[in-house]
Design a protein around this motif. Structure first.
Motif, PDB file in Angstrom:
ATOM      1  N   MET A   5      77.111   6.622  67.789  1.00 36.63           N
ATOM      2  CA  MET A   5      77.906   7.846  67.656  1.00 36.63           C
ATOM      3  C   MET A   5      78.151   8.161  66.183  1.00 36.63           C
ATOM      4  N   LYS A   6      78.017   9.438  65.841  1.00 39.71           N
ATOM      5  CA  LYS A   6      78.209   9.872  64.467  1.00 39.71           C
ATOM      6  C   LYS A   6      79.702   9.850  64.103  1.00 39.71           C
ATOM      7  N   LYS A   7      79.939   9.630  62.823  1.00 38.23           N
ATOM      8  CA  LYS A   7      81.315   9.591  62.317  1.00 38.23           C
ATOM      9  C   LYS A   7      81.436  10.539  61.127  1.00 38.23           C
ATOM     10  N   ILE A   8      82.482  11.342  61.152  1.00 40.15           N
ATOM     11  CA  ILE A   8      82.718  12.319  60.092  1.00 40.15           C
ATOM     12  C   ILE A   8      84.114  12.095  59.526  1.00 40.15           C
ATOM     13  N   GLY A   9      84.208  11.957  58.220  1.00 38.92           N
ATOM     14  CA  GLY A   9      85.497  11.789  57.558  1.00 38.92           C
ATOM     15  C   GLY A   9      86.033  13.118  57.056  1.00 38.92           C
ATOM     16  N   VAL A  10      87.343  13.219  56.983  1.00 43.15           N
ATOM     17  CA  VAL A  10      88.005  14.414  56.452  1.00 43.15           C
ATOM     18  C   VAL A  10      89.024  13.966  55.406  1.00 43.15           C
ATOM     19  N   LEU A  11      88.864  14.432  54.182  1.00 46.71           N
ATOM     20  CA  LEU A  11      89.779  14.092  53.086  1.00 46.71           C
ATOM     21  C   LEU A  11      90.626  15.302  52.735  1.00 46.71           C
ATOM     22  N   ILE A  12      91.950  15.092  52.681  1.00 45.87           N
ATOM     23  CA  ILE A  12      92.874  16.159  52.304  1.00 45.87           C
ATOM     24  C   ILE A  12      94.082  15.496  51.642  1.00 45.87           C
ATOM     25  N   PRO A  13      94.632  16.084  50.574  1.00 45.37           N
ATOM     26  CA  PRO A  13      95.735  15.419  49.861  1.00 45.37           C
ATOM     27  C   PRO A  13      96.970  15.184  50.706  1.00 45.37           C
ATOM     28  N   THR A  14      97.325  16.163  51.545  1.00 41.47           N
ATOM     29  CA  THR A  14      98.551  16.019  52.330  1.00 41.47           C
ATOM     30  C   THR A  14      98.409  16.764  53.640  1.00 41.47           C
ATOM     31  N   PHE A  15      99.039  16.250  54.679  1.00 35.13           N
ATOM     32  CA  PHE A  15      99.091  16.943  55.958  1.00 35.13           C
ATOM     33  C   PHE A  15     100.250  17.936  56.007  1.00 35.13           C
ATOM     34  N   ASN A  16     101.153  17.875  55.045  1.00 37.22           N
ATOM     35  CA  ASN A  16     102.446  18.539  55.165  1.00 37.22           C
ATOM     36  C   ASN A  16     102.564  19.836  54.384  1.00 37.22           C
ATOM     37  N   ILE A  17     101.487  20.610  54.341  1.00 42.20           N
ATOM     38  CA  ILE A  17     101.567  21.973  53.819  1.00 42.20           C
ATOM     39  C   ILE A  17     100.892  22.888  54.830  1.00 42.20           C
ATOM     40  N   GLU A  18     101.208  24.157  54.762  1.00 43.35           N
ATOM     41  CA  GLU A  18     100.705  25.104  55.755  1.00 43.35           C
ATOM     42  C   GLU A  18      99.185  25.174  55.739  1.00 43.35           C
ATOM     43  N   TYR A  19      98.583  25.168  54.557  1.00 41.42           N
ATOM     44  CA  TYR A  19      97.118  25.204  54.446  1.00 41.42           C
ATOM     45  C   TYR A  19      96.512  24.068  55.262  1.00 41.42           C
ATOM     46  N   SER A  20      97.068  22.873  55.113  1.00 48.26           N
ATOM     47  CA  SER A  20      96.527  21.707  55.803  1.00 48.26           C
ATOM     48  C   SER A  20      96.585  21.886  57.313  1.00 48.26           C
ATOM     49  N   THR A  21      97.703  22.422  57.800  1.00 49.16           N
ATOM     50  CA  THR A  21      97.845  22.622  59.243  1.00 49.16           C
ATOM     51  C   THR A  21      96.732  23.516  59.781  1.00 49.16           C
ATOM     52  N   ASP A  22      96.521  24.674  59.144  1.00 51.43           N
ATOM     53  CA  ASP A  22      95.491  25.605  59.609  1.00 51.43           C
ATOM     54  C   ASP A  22      94.088  25.022  59.435  1.00 51.43           C
ATOM     55  N   PHE A  23      93.836  24.429  58.291  1.00 50.35           N
ATOM     56  CA  PHE A  23      92.506  23.875  57.999  1.00 50.35           C
ATOM     57  C   PHE A  23      92.156  22.758  58.984  1.00 50.35           C
ATOM     58  N   LEU A  24      93.080  21.830  59.192  1.00 51.94           N
ATOM     59  CA  LEU A  24      92.824  20.704  60.087  1.00 51.94           C
ATOM     60  C   LEU A  24      92.751  21.145  61.545  1.00 51.94           C
ATOM     61  N   ASN A  25      93.520  22.152  61.920  1.00 48.58           N
ATOM     62  CA  ASN A  25      93.431  22.676  63.284  1.00 48.58           C
ATOM     63  C   ASN A  25      92.042  23.239  63.563  1.00 48.58           C
ATOM     64  N   GLY A  26      91.467  23.911  62.568  1.00 49.11           N
ATOM     65  CA  GLY A  26      90.115  24.445  62.734  1.00 49.11           C
ATOM     66  C   GLY A  26      89.097  23.335  62.945  1.00 49.11           C
ATOM     67  N   ILE A  27      89.223  22.268  62.172  1.00 43.00           N
ATOM     68  CA  ILE A  27      88.312  21.125  62.330  1.00 43.00           C
ATOM     69  C   ILE A  27      88.492  20.472  63.693  1.00 43.00           C
ATOM     70  N   TYR A  28      89.745  20.254  64.056  1.00 42.23           N
ATOM     71  CA  TYR A  28      90.057  19.589  65.327  1.00 42.23           C
ATOM     72  C   TYR A  28      89.486  20.374  66.504  1.00 42.23           C
ATOM     73  N   ASP A  29      89.696  21.690  66.490  1.00 43.39           N
ATOM     74  CA  ASP A  29      89.233  22.513  67.608  1.00 43.39           C
ATOM     75  C   ASP A  29      87.710  22.504  67.716  1.00 43.39           C
ATOM     76  N   TYR A  30      87.037  22.570  66.592  1.00 43.91           N
ATOM     77  CA  TYR A  30      85.573  22.567  66.666  1.00 43.91           C
ATOM     78  C   TYR A  30      85.058  21.271  67.283  1.00 43.91           C
ATOM     79  N   PHE A  31      85.629  20.153  66.881  1.00 45.96           N
ATOM     80  CA  PHE A  31      85.124  18.854  67.339  1.00 45.96           C
ATOM     81  C   PHE A  31      85.700  18.425  68.694  1.00 45.96           C
ATOM     82  N   SER A  32      86.548  19.257  69.299  1.00 51.34           N
ATOM     83  CA  SER A  32      87.230  18.832  70.532  1.00 51.34           C
ATOM     84  C   SER A  32      86.266  18.536  71.672  1.00 51.34           C
ATOM     85  N   ASP A  33      85.102  19.152  71.671  1.00 49.73           N
ATOM     86  CA  ASP A  33      84.140  18.898  72.745  1.00 49.73           C
ATOM     87  C   ASP A  33      82.832  18.310  72.218  1.00 49.73           C
ATOM     88  N   LYS A  34      82.880  17.714  71.021  1.00 47.64           N
ATOM     89  CA  LYS A  34      81.666  17.135  70.426  1.00 47.64           C
ATOM     90  C   LYS A  34      81.708  15.609  70.510  1.00 47.64           C
TER      91      LYS A  34
END
Length: 653
Positions: free
Chosen positions: A1-30
Motif C-alpha cells: 500500500m502506498k503512503k503519502i506524507g503531509v507536512l504543515i506547520p500547525t493544525f490550529n489555523i483556519e488555512y490548515s483546517t481547509d487545506f487538510l479537509n481537502g486532502i482528507y476528503d480526496y483520500f477518503s475512498d483511496k
C-alpha cells in the motif's frame, strides 16, 4: 500500500483546517495511507518546546513514504524558500507536491493560485465600479515569501493593464499579520490628510484588518473614504465590520488538488509540474458593493452578480473560532505543566494555569494517604484532609502547604477566604489509575463545561504525577541524606553519556539532569540554594597566543578549581567550551562574595603553581531559587548577571 506524507506547520489555523479537509476528503475512498504531521518550524522556540515538533518531519522522510505534500506557502511566510528546500532535499527524488509556492527540488509538483486574473478582476472592479484612481497596496513582499511577491507583481500588472499609475508612495510593506500591517501603516500615516489614496488592496485578510484599525483611528470611513480589499476569504473577512471584500483562493480546493496530484503521480500518471487554480473575488461591504445596513450574507462576484455566502461556512464561524482558541489553550496548558515535576513546581505554575483556563481560583486538597480502588470498591472519604495549595487570582492570595487539616464531610472549602463567595464551581477528584489522592475545587467564569472537563483532566493528571514524583524523591532521600543518591549517581555516570571527556566532570546533559534533580529535592525540603554560571576570561586570547592545547589545559585547570572550591554535594558541570554551571544546594546569597573570592584566589594560585604565561580568570553570575524552579531558567538568570560582570571587567581595562 502506498503512503503519502503531509507536512504543515500547525493544525490550529483556519488555512490548515481547509487545506487538510481537502486532502482528507480526496483520500477518503483511496487505498493509501496518509500521514499528517504538525511540524512547527525547524529550531523554533516560539513555544518553549516547538523545535521538538520538527522530528515528525524527519520521520516522514522515511523510505517507505512514496510522496509528500507540503503546505509550502505557510512555511515560507516565516522561513525562506531556500531554507525549506534544504530541509526537504532529504526526501530525494521521490515526488514532493507543494501548495502555493513552487520549490526547486528534483521531483516537485506545485498547485498554485492564479493571482494575476484575480487581481485584474479586483483592480478593474475598483476602477470601473467605484471610480478609484489612486489605489494603494499593503504588501508582505519584504518577507521574501514567493506568495507575497507574486501578489505584489500581479497587482502592478493589473494597475498597468487598467492604465492606472502605480505610485511607490502608496506601497506599504508589512508582514502577513494584522499587527505588522498596522505598524507599517502607522509609520507613514500620521494624520488624516496623509491618506491620499481612495482604495487599498492588502496581501491578505489579516493585513486588511490592520488597515481597518489605522483608517478608523485617523477618522476615515470604510468604504466611504477608502475602499479596502483583502485576500484569502478567511473567517475574519466575513466577520469583520464592515464585511471585507476579498479574494477567495479556495484553500480546500488546493488541498484536494494537491492530494489528487500526489495520488496520480505515485500511480505513474504524467502531469504538468505546475497547475493553477482560479480564484474568486468577493465584493462585500468594504468596497461599497453591499450596503452597510444589509445584514444578509451576500456578495457581488467578478461578473457583477449577487450571490449567497456558503451557508456551511457561516454556520461554523463561531464554533470554529471557539474550537481553535480552546485547542491552543490546551497546547499551552500542556507546555506549562511539563515543568511541574513536583508539587511545589506545580504550585509555582498554578496562577498561570488558572488564568489560562478561565478560572478565578483553585484549591487542591489531599488525603493523608492515597486511597486505592478498583471498579468494585466504594470510596470511603477519610475524616481528615489537608490543604495542599490554593491560588486566588481575583484577590491575589496564594499559599503552599499551610498544614491546614479539615474534615471534608463538614467543610468543602478548606481555605476560609474562598468560603461563601458567590460564583460557579467545579469539584473534581485528583486521581491516577486506581489511586485517588484527593480533590480540587475551582471557581469558573464561563459556561464552557465541556472545555473545563478537558482542562481539569489534564490538570489532575499533572497533579497526580507530581505527587508520585515528590513521594519518590522523599523516599529515595529519606530526608536525612538528601543528596547521597545524587552524588552516587554522579560517581557512576558513564563516560560517553554524562561525563565531559576533557575535564572529567559532568557534561551539559549530565549537569542539567542531575542539577534539576538536586533542585527538585532542595525545593521540596524548602532549603536555600544558588545556581552559578561561570565563563573563563580571555580563552580566545590564550588559544590565539599559546595554542589550543594551552586553552584546553586552562579549561581543565578551571574545572579542578571548581571541584576544590565547591563542596562534594554541589553539582558541577561543563556546559560547552569555557562555560561551567554549578548547583549549590543549601548555599545562601551571603556566601556568594566569599565563593567569588575563593575562585579568584584559586585561579592565582593555580597560575603561579603551573608557571602559566597568563593569569587564569573567570567571570561568575548567579541566581537564587526564588527566581524559578527550573534549572534552565535559573541558568538564564545567572547568565544575565554573568554578562554584566563581563562588561564591568572590560570597563576596567
Amino acid at each position: 500500500m502506498k503512503k503519502i506524507g503531509v507536512l504543515i506547520p500547525t493544525f490550529n489555523i483556519e488555512y490548515s483546517t481547509d487545506f487538510l479537509n481537502g486532502i482528507y476528503d480526496y483520500f477518503s475512498d483511496k487505498d493509501v495511507a496518509v500521514i499528517y504531521a504538525q511540524t512547527k518550524l525547524p529550531h523554533s522556540t516560539v513555544g518553549t518546546y516547538d523545535y521538538q515538533y520538527w522530528s515528525s518531519a524527519d520521520l516522514l522522510f522515511s523510505e517507505e513514504v512514496d510522496a509528500i505534500i507540503v503546505a509550502a506557502g505557510v512555511y515560507c511566510a516565516t522561513m525562506s524558500q531556500t531554507e525549506l528546500e534544504e530541509e526537504l532535499n532529504r526526501f530525494g527524488r521521490r515526488p514532493v507536491i507543494t501548495a502555493a509556492v513552487p520549490l526547486k527540488l528534483s521531483n516537485t509538483y506545485a498547485v498554485l493560485a492564479n493571482c494575476r486574473k484575480s487581481y485584474m478582476d479586483v483592480v478593474t472592479h475598483l476602477k470601473e465600479v467605484h471610480d478609484c484612481k489612486k489605489i494603494a497596496f499593503l504588501s508582505a513582499a519584504a518577507t521574501k515569501s514567493e506568495e507575497a511577491i507574486e501578489r505584489l507583481e500581479s497587482f502592478k500588472e493589473a494597475m498597468a493593464a487598467n492604465k492606472l499609475k502605480f505610485n511607490e508612495k502608496y506601497l506599504f510593506e508589512g508582514n502577513f499579520t494584522d499587527f505588522d500591517a498596522e505598524a507599517a501603516l502607522k509609520a507613514v500615516l500620521k494624520k488624516k490628510s496623509d491618506v491620499q489614496f481612495d482604495a487599498i488592496v492588502c496581501a491578505n485578510d489579516m493585513m486588511a484588518i490592520g488597515a481597518y484599525r489605522v483608517l478608523n483611528e485617523l477618522g476615515l470611513s470604510i468604504p466611504k473614504d477608502v475602499k479596502v480589499v483583502g485576500f484569502d476569504d478567511s473567517m475574519v473577512a466575513n466577520c469583520s465590520n464592515p464585511r471585507l471584500s476579498t479574494i477567495n483562493q479556495n484553500i480546500y480546493g488546493q488541498g484536494y488538488n494537491c492530494a489528487q496530484t500526489a495520488y496520480d503521480v505515485i500511480n505513474g500518471k504524467e502531469l504538468p509540474r505546475i497547475q493553477y487554480s482560479d480564484l474568486q473575488p468577493k465584493f462585500r461591504q468594504s468596497c461599497g458593493c453591499i450596503s452597510l445596513e444589509m445584514g444578509d450574507q451576500v456578495y457581488i462576484n467578478a461578473e457583477g452578480l449577487l450571490e449567497q455566502e456558503d451557508k456551511g461556512q457561516i454556520s461554523r464561524l463561531n464554533q470554529y473560532m471557539n474550537d481553535i482558541d480552546e485547542r491552543n489553550n490546551i497546547i499551552i496548558l500542556l507546555d506549562i505543566l511539563k515543568s511541574a515535576n513536583t508539587l511545589r513546581q506545580f504550585y509555582y505554575n498554578l496562577k498561570h494555569i488558572i488564568h489560562l483556563c478561565a478560572m478565578d481560583d483553585m484549591v487542591i486538597n489531599l488525603f493523608p494517604m492515597p486511597i486505592y480502588m478498583d471498579s468494585n470498591d466504594d470510596c470511603i472519604i477519610p475524616e481528615k484532609m489537608e490543604l495542599a495549595m490554593y491560588t486566588d487570582i481575583v484577590h491575589n492570595k496564594e499559599e503552599f502547604n499551610p498544614q491546614k487539616k479539615f474534615n471534608p464531610s463538614k467543610l468543602i472549602f478548606s481555605e476560609a477566604s474562598l468560603d461563601n463567595n458567590p460564583g460557579q464551581y467545579i469539584l473534581h477528584p485528583v486521581f491516577s489509575g486506581e489511586t485517588i489522592y484527593g480533590y480540587s475545587i475551582c471557581r469558573i467564569n464561563k459556561k464552557k463545561f465541556a472545555d473545563y472537563s478537558i482542562y481539569l483532566k489534564i490538570i489532575i493528571t499533572s497533579i497526580s504525577a507530581a505527587i508520585e514524583y515528590t513521594n519518590k524523591l522523599m523516599e529515595a532521600e529519606q530526608l536525612t541524606n538528601k543528596y547521597t543518591e545524587v552524588k552516587e549517581d554522579n560517581a557512576n555516570l558513564t563516560m560517553q553519556s554524562k561525563t565531559d571527556e576533557l575535564t572529567g566532570i559532568l557534561n551539559r546533559r549530565g549537569f542539567y539532569e542531575f542539577g534539576q534533580r538536586t533542585l527538585d529535592i532542595i525545593q521540596e525540603m524548602e532549603n536555600a540554594g544558588i545556581v552559578f554560571y561561570a565563563d573563563m576570561d580571555n580563552l580566545k586570547k590564550i588559544n590565539d597566543t599559546y595554542g589550543h592545547d594551552a586553552g584546553d589545559n586552562a579549561i581543565r585547570m578551571l574545572a579542578e578549581i571548581f571541584k576544590k572550591v565547591f563542596r562534594l554535594n554541589d553539582v558541577v558541570g561543563r556546559l560547552s567550551g569555557d562555560e561551567f554551571g554549578i548547583v549549590a544546594p543549601g548555599m545562601v546569597i551571603e556566601h556568594v562574595p566569599l565563593i567569588r573570592k575563593k575562585i579568584d584566589e584559586a585561579c592565582k594560585q593555580q597560575s603561579k603553581a603551573n608557571k602559566l604565561p597568563y593569569m587564569l580568570s573567570v567571570s561568575v553570575g548567579y541566581a537564587t531559587l526564588e527566581k524559578s524552579s527550573m534549572l534552565k531558567q535559573l541558568m538564564a538568570e545567572a547568565d544575565v548577571m554573568l554578562y554584566k560582570e563581563k562588561r564591568k571587567k572590560h570597563g576596567r581595562k
